[in-house]
Design a protein around this motif. Structure first.
Motif, PDB file in Angstrom:
ATOM      1  N   UNK A  41       0.857  -1.193   0.000  1.00  0.00           N
ATOM      2  CA  UNK A  41       0.000   0.000   0.000  1.00  0.00           C
ATOM      3  C   UNK A  41       0.888   1.236   0.000  1.00  0.00           C
ATOM      4  N   UNK A  42       0.317   2.431  -0.234  1.00  0.00           N
ATOM      5  CA  UNK A  42       1.130   3.666  -0.220  1.00  0.00           C
ATOM      6  C   UNK A  42       1.809   3.908   1.125  1.00  0.00           C
ATOM      7  N   UNK A  43       1.241   3.400   2.202  1.00  0.00           N
ATOM      8  CA  UNK A  43       1.813   3.646   3.535  1.00  0.00           C
ATOM      9  C   UNK A  43       2.682   2.478   4.012  1.00  0.00           C
ATOM     10  N   UNK A  44       3.081   1.601   3.062  1.00  0.00           N
ATOM     11  CA  UNK A  44       3.792   0.375   3.461  1.00  0.00           C
ATOM     12  C   UNK A  44       5.078   0.669   4.204  1.00  0.00           C
ATOM     13  N   UNK A  45       5.877   1.633   3.698  1.00  0.00           N
ATOM     14  CA  UNK A  45       7.166   1.928   4.329  1.00  0.00           C
ATOM     15  C   UNK A  45       6.972   2.386   5.763  1.00  0.00           C
ATOM     16  N   UNK A  46       6.037   3.301   5.953  1.00  0.00           N
ATOM     17  CA  UNK A  46       5.799   3.837   7.300  1.00  0.00           C
ATOM     18  C   UNK A  46       5.293   2.758   8.248  1.00  0.00           C
ATOM     19  N   UNK A  47       4.362   1.940   7.746  1.00  0.00           N
ATOM     20  CA  UNK A  47       3.775   0.924   8.619  1.00  0.00           C
ATOM     21  C   UNK A  47       4.800  -0.139   9.000  1.00  0.00           C
ATOM     22  N   UNK A 114      11.024  -9.610  -1.545  1.00  0.00           N
ATOM     23  CA  UNK A 114      10.276 -10.142  -2.671  1.00  0.00           C
ATOM     24  C   UNK A 114       8.978  -9.369  -2.902  1.00  0.00           C
ATOM     25  N   UNK A 115       8.335  -8.930  -1.797  1.00  0.00           N
ATOM     26  CA  UNK A 115       7.038  -8.252  -1.905  1.00  0.00           C
ATOM     27  C   UNK A 115       7.200  -6.769  -2.209  1.00  0.00           C
ATOM     28  N   UNK A 116       8.201  -6.132  -1.549  1.00  0.00           N
ATOM     29  CA  UNK A 116       8.357  -4.686  -1.674  1.00  0.00           C
ATOM     30  C   UNK A 116       9.610  -4.334  -2.443  1.00  0.00           C
ATOM     31  N   UNK A 117       9.644  -3.197  -3.112  1.00  0.00           N
ATOM     32  CA  UNK A 117      10.876  -2.734  -3.770  1.00  0.00           C
ATOM     33  C   UNK A 117      11.988  -2.559  -2.737  1.00  0.00           C
ATOM     34  N   UNK A 118      13.241  -2.712  -3.196  1.00  0.00           N
ATOM     35  CA  UNK A 118      14.374  -2.630  -2.272  1.00  0.00           C
ATOM     36  C   UNK A 118      14.390  -1.321  -1.487  1.00  0.00           C
ATOM     37  N   UNK A 119      14.207  -0.156  -2.118  1.00  0.00           N
ATOM     38  CA  UNK A 119      14.226   1.092  -1.325  1.00  0.00           C
ATOM     39  C   UNK A 119      13.183   1.093  -0.215  1.00  0.00           C
ATOM     40  N   UNK A 120      11.998   0.539  -0.489  1.00  0.00           N
ATOM     41  CA  UNK A 120      10.942   0.496   0.520  1.00  0.00           C
ATOM     42  C   UNK A 120      11.338  -0.402   1.677  1.00  0.00           C
ATOM     43  N   UNK A 121      11.806  -1.615   1.353  1.00  0.00           N
ATOM     44  CA  UNK A 121      12.193  -2.561   2.403  1.00  0.00           C
ATOM     45  C   UNK A 121      13.380  -2.022   3.199  1.00  0.00           C
ATOM     46  N   UNK A 125      13.612  -1.134   7.211  1.00  0.00           N
ATOM     47  CA  UNK A 125      14.614  -1.716   8.113  1.00  0.00           C
ATOM     48  C   UNK A 125      15.437  -0.614   8.777  1.00  0.00           C
ATOM     49  N   UNK A 126      15.805   0.434   7.994  1.00  0.00           N
ATOM     50  CA  UNK A 126      16.597   1.531   8.553  1.00  0.00           C
ATOM     51  C   UNK A 126      15.842   2.242   9.659  1.00  0.00           C
ATOM     52  N   UNK A 127      14.545   2.484   9.441  1.00  0.00           N
ATOM     53  CA  UNK A 127      13.754   3.197  10.445  1.00  0.00           C
ATOM     54  C   UNK A 127      13.566   2.387  11.718  1.00  0.00           C
ATOM     55  N   UNK A 147      20.461 -12.567 -10.037  1.00  0.00           N
ATOM     56  CA  UNK A 147      21.459 -11.693 -10.679  1.00  0.00           C
ATOM     57  C   UNK A 147      21.452 -10.304 -10.050  1.00  0.00           C
ATOM     58  N   UNK A 148      22.633  -9.675 -10.013  1.00  0.00           N
ATOM     59  CA  UNK A 148      22.735  -8.314  -9.477  1.00  0.00           C
ATOM     60  C   UNK A 148      22.683  -8.237  -7.973  1.00  0.00           C
ATOM     61  N   UNK A 149      23.026  -9.337  -7.285  1.00  0.00           N
ATOM     62  CA  UNK A 149      22.952  -9.338  -5.813  1.00  0.00           C
ATOM     63  C   UNK A 149      23.918  -8.339  -5.196  1.00  0.00           C
ATOM     64  N   UNK A 150      25.122  -8.185  -5.793  1.00  0.00           N
ATOM     65  CA  UNK A 150      26.088  -7.215  -5.256  1.00  0.00           C
ATOM     66  C   UNK A 150      25.561  -5.792  -5.367  1.00  0.00           C
ATOM     67  N   UNK A 151      24.982  -5.467  -6.506  1.00  0.00           N
ATOM     68  CA  UNK A 151      24.444  -4.121  -6.691  1.00  0.00           C
ATOM     69  C   UNK A 151      23.306  -3.849  -5.716  1.00  0.00           C
ATOM     70  N   UNK A 152      22.452  -4.869  -5.477  1.00  0.00           N
ATOM     71  CA  UNK A 152      21.350  -4.695  -4.525  1.00  0.00           C
ATOM     72  C   UNK A 152      21.873  -4.508  -3.114  1.00  0.00           C
ATOM     73  N   UNK A 153      22.954  -5.253  -2.766  1.00  0.00           N
ATOM     74  CA  UNK A 153      23.532  -5.087  -1.431  1.00  0.00           C
ATOM     75  C   UNK A 153      24.086  -3.676  -1.263  1.00  0.00           C
ATOM     76  N   UNK A 154      24.769  -3.162  -2.315  1.00  0.00           N
ATOM     77  CA  UNK A 154      25.308  -1.794  -2.241  1.00  0.00           C
ATOM     78  C   UNK A 154      24.177  -0.773  -2.145  1.00  0.00           C
ATOM     79  N   UNK A 155      23.087  -0.983  -2.889  1.00  0.00           N
ATOM     80  CA  UNK A 155      21.937  -0.064  -2.814  1.00  0.00           C
ATOM     81  C   UNK A 155      21.314  -0.093  -1.426  1.00  0.00           C
ATOM     82  N   UNK A 156      21.190  -1.303  -0.851  1.00  0.00           N
ATOM     83  CA  UNK A 156      20.632  -1.413   0.497  1.00  0.00           C
ATOM     84  C   UNK A 156      21.505  -0.666   1.493  1.00  0.00           C
ATOM     85  N   UNK A 157      22.843  -0.832   1.339  1.00  0.00           N
ATOM     86  CA  UNK A 157      23.748  -0.116   2.243  1.00  0.00           C
ATOM     87  C   UNK A 157      23.541   1.389   2.136  1.00  0.00           C
ATOM     88  N   UNK A 158      23.419   1.911   0.920  1.00  0.00           N
ATOM     89  CA  UNK A 158      23.276   3.364   0.752  1.00  0.00           C
ATOM     90  C   UNK A 158      21.988   3.880   1.409  1.00  0.00           C
TER      91      UNK A 158
END
Length: 790
Positions: A41-47, A114-121, A125-127, A147-158
């Motif tokens: 939902x639109x409020x997924x990150x906050x919830x 798997x359910x949410x985009x990486x930035x949302x998840x 987690x950061x909050x 594929x692209x697991x390293x790039x996703x890990x770097x994006x998650x770190x950022x």
């Protein structure tokens, strides 16, 4: 828009205190499972952030532990890889209870991603402001098989770092190391800069070393040294690993002196060099051909009490091998083994190469066998060298075949020239099956095989009368798309002709033309020879005309074949016509042609012209061979000119011309034919005195003569002598003995012979069978035949 009931429930409770009791943890786990089960939902990150923040790191583990059963496993694309054992170990909690919840936690976060985009998840987690949860998220990304697991890990770190919830320094270091190994230097820089600038995590020596390693690996040594300086400014102390990384990069780039200077700085900084340090420096000196300075390094190692390791020994042995100091290399090898160190495959290959160079091939072969028995990697060149040596050794073809098969099983094969030589030697040694098996193994492995090797195999099979196998190889070549050439066809055509299959040879010739290969002189000469051998001179002349019409000029072999064909057909006039044509075309008769003419004159009983041909041959400067004289003597004997034959024989002996067993057999046959057995025996005894062993024909000729003269006892003695000398009688020998036995009423001996023939795996032909039957069914010996049958 009214939010889903479970998310409204989360919002109204998100400011409550952290769950600590079992009922609260169970409720939180149920809420979390419900949140992940619902559609985004639109409020997924906050919830999600609210729930994760209330749970925290320990709360999350407690909530997961309180669940009655774990979440269903996520789809395969989001599951964690089991290969990253190092990162899992560093990220694992210390307590056993927390450790037991990690699999569930990983599955939960994988489900979250798997359910949410990486930035949302990642934002959720950061909050939650939990380092353990942030660590787990990065590790889940790193360990993902997608594929692209390293790039996703770097994006998650950022995302995590930007929101002030950076993973722990261990996780950050693991991420940088993984990126460095993958050669993603730009991403390494970005992650490092964010760690340093955001100051959300304290950098340590391992962080700087990982970045230095990445820079050095990329060849950016100046930037690597700047990073070393920054490490010092940060109040950190470089480790021996940090220095070793930089020294290794300097040595590999040829800056050995700078590497030694850096080692000096390391010692001044109270950092003790390791055996790896000295191994790097020795390698650098060896690369720069400065081995004279190695002694100083070794002395320093001794002063520090640092023992050589396998790397040092290997480097020294390699150096001595390259410089040709074989004895010193072998001494170090023995010393290495005596100290209980297990030589590496590189060391073994070096030593074997030295032994080959020194000519100690037996020792080199033993080294190779030791390597094979322990499953070591054997260098391609070592296989080639040992196999090439074995090819020159008598009786070692089995070893050649075994080592070649071993090479092929390891995905290698001898070089093309050696492979061809192996095939030729194996075929000449009668090991056609081994040669064929190796060829098929190479084809099956897809290693590629040259047309020269294939031709050598087909030629060897044809020469060994294995036409069926040769045809199988040819068929496989066609099936596998291996290009045939003119030589391939010529070999097969020659093999068919030799096997008496002229029709098949002609079909091959036609197929050869269809494939765009024009028959050459060898092709025509081969077919000419087949026609002439069969006495088909008319067809041979037609083929000769065809050859001329296609612009091919007959050579000495062509004329020799035609002349010999006419001589065998007793058409000496035609033979001389082609002799004249030969000389008109600027060719000179050779010894083969003169021998054919002598045989031609002999067949028609014209011995005087045969002798004249011999004189012409000599006056033309062509030296007669043993075959020439044996042929002339044979036809003289055939014409009853025994004294003339004796004269020729005596002249040959006087001129030291070795007539061999054929010359003596010709004379023995000549005298036996006219009943002069005593003179035949004189030649037989002379053979023995000269060390010339009689052959099957020699014995059979004398045996027949003795039986014909009634001396069956001497005939039997000679037969036994022939067998005891290792000569296996053939059907002609048995026919001779049986005929003689029947003629002289020696039925007992005749009846014994067929049984002996059977024991020698010889088939009774019609001639021997009929002879025996005729003997035992005559009236005067029916009784003996009946008793023998019983």
């Amino acid at each position: 828009m009214k939010p889903p009931p479970h998310l409204a429930f989360l919002r109204c409770r998100r400011r409550r205190r952290l769950f600590s009791s079992a009922p609260d943890a169970a409720a939180a786990a149920a809420e979390l499972a419900g949140a992940l089960a619902a559609a985004p939902s639109p409020n997924a990150t906050r919830d999600l952030a609210a729930l994760l923040r209330r749970l925290g790191g320990r709360g999350l583990a407690s909530a997961l532990r309180s669940r009655t059963r774990p979440d269903p496993p996520p789809p395969a694309t989001a599951t964690a890889s089991a290969s990253a054992t190092t990162s899992s170990r560093l990220a694992s909690p210390r307590s056993s209870s927390a450790r037991s919840t990690l699999p569930s936690a990983r599955r939960l976060l994988s489900r979250l991603l798997h359910i949410y985009p990486l930035p949302t998840a990642a934002a959720a987690v950061a909050d939650a402001a939990s380092t353990a949860t942030s660590d787990l998220l990065v590790h889940v990304c790193l360990n993902s098989a997608a594929p692209g697991s390293l790039a996703r890990a770097a994006d998650a770190f950022r995302v995590l770092s930007a929101r002030g919830s950076s993973p722990s320094i261990k996780t950050c270091n693991i991420l940088i190391e993984a990126l460095a190994r993958a050669g993603q230097l730009d991403t390494v820089r970005k992650v490092f800069d964010q760690m340093r600038d955001d100051k959300t995590v304290a950098l340590d020596e391992f962080t700087y070393t990982s970045v230095i390693k990445a820079l050095a690996r990329a060849g950016e040594l100046d930037a690597a040294f700047e990073m070393l300086a920054e490490l010092g400014r940060a109040g950190l102390r470089p480790s021996v690993v940090t220095y070793n990384v930089l020294m290794d990069a300097l040595c590999k780039s040829g800056r050995v002196d700078e590497a030694f200077q850096l080692k000096g700085r390391m010692v001044e900084g109270k950092v003790r060099p390791s055996v790896v340090t000295f191994g790097i420096l020795i390698n650098g000196l060896a690369r720069g051909e400065r081995f004279g300075e190695v002694g100083t390094v070794l002395q320093e190692m001794e002063c520090l009490g640092i023992t050589w390791n396998e790397v040092i020994y290997n480097e020294l042995i390699g150096w001595y091998c390259r410089k040709g100091h074989c004895s010193e290399a072998l001494r170090l090898f023995d010393e290495m083994v005596s100290k209980g160190m297990k030589p590496t495959a590189v060391t073994y290959n070096f030593i074997a190469k030295v032994l080959c160079k020194e000519g100690e091939m037996e020792h080199a072969e033993q080294i190779l066998e030791d390597m094979l028995s322990t499953g070591m990697v054997v260098h391609y060149g070592l296989f080639n060298t040992v196999i090439a040596w074995l090819l020159q050794r008598p009786g070692r073809l089995d070893a050649v075949a075994r080592l070649t098969r071993e090479m092929v099983s390891r995905g290698m094969k001898p070089n093309d020239a050696l492979m061809t030589a192996c095939t030729q030697k194996l075929c000449k040694g009668g090991k056609h099956q081994e040669a064929t098996g190796i060829w098929f193994d190479v084809m099956a492995k897809g290693l590629g095989i040259s047309i020269a090797t294939s031709n050598a195999l087909i030629h060897g099979l044809c020469q060994g009368s294995n036409m069926k196998e040769a045809t199988g190889v040819l068929r496989t070549m066609v099936t596998k798309g291996v290009e045939l050439d003119r030589i391939t066809y010529n070999i097969m055509i020659q093999g068919c002709c030799k096997d008496g299959k002229l029709e098949e040879a002609l079909k091959l010739r036609d197929d050869m033309i269809k494939r765009g290969f024009k028959p050459d002189l060898f092709t025509f000469n081969t077919l000419l020879h087949a026609y002439c051998n069969l006495g088909k001179m008319e067809e041979a002349l037609h083929l000769l005309d065809q050859m001329k019409s296609e612009g091919l000029k007959p050579d000495i072999v062509t004329y020799g074949t035609v002349i010999d064909g006419y001589c065998k057909a007793k058409d000496i006039q035609k033979a001389n016509e082609y002799l004249t044509e030969l000389t008109k075309n600027g060719l000179k008769p050779n010894v083969v042609i003169y021998n054919a003419l002598i045989g031609g004159y002999g067949r028609i009983g014209n011995i005087s012209d045969a002798i004249a041909t011999l004189d012409t041959m000599k006056s033309s400067g062509i030296q007669p061979t043993a075959v020439t004289y044996c042929s002339l003597m044979y036809w003289m004997c055939h014409a009853g000119l025994l004294e003339e034959a004796k004269t020729i024989f005596a002249q040959c002996i006087e001129n030291c011309i070795d007539l061999g067993v054929i010359g003596y057999t010709v004379m023995i046959h000549g005298f036996c034919k006219v009943g002069k057995i005593d003179e035949a025996v004189m030649y037989f005894k002379e053979m023995h005195s000269r060390g010339i062993a009689p052959n099957k024909i020699t014995y059979t000729t004398l045996i027949y003569a003795y039986y014909k003269s009634g001396n069956n006892e001497e005939a039997s003695r000679l037969f036994d002598e022939m067998v005891s000398s290792g000569i296996v009688p053939d059907s002609v020998s048995y026919n001779t003995l049986i005929s003689g036995c029947c003629e002289v009423d020696s039925l007992d001996k005749a009846v014994e012979i067929p049984a002996d023939m059977s024991s020698r795996i010889l088939t009774k032909d019609d001639c021997s069978f009929n002879t025996l039957v005729n003997g035992v069914t005559t009236p005067w010996c029916q009784k003996e035949a009946a008793s023998s049958a019983e």
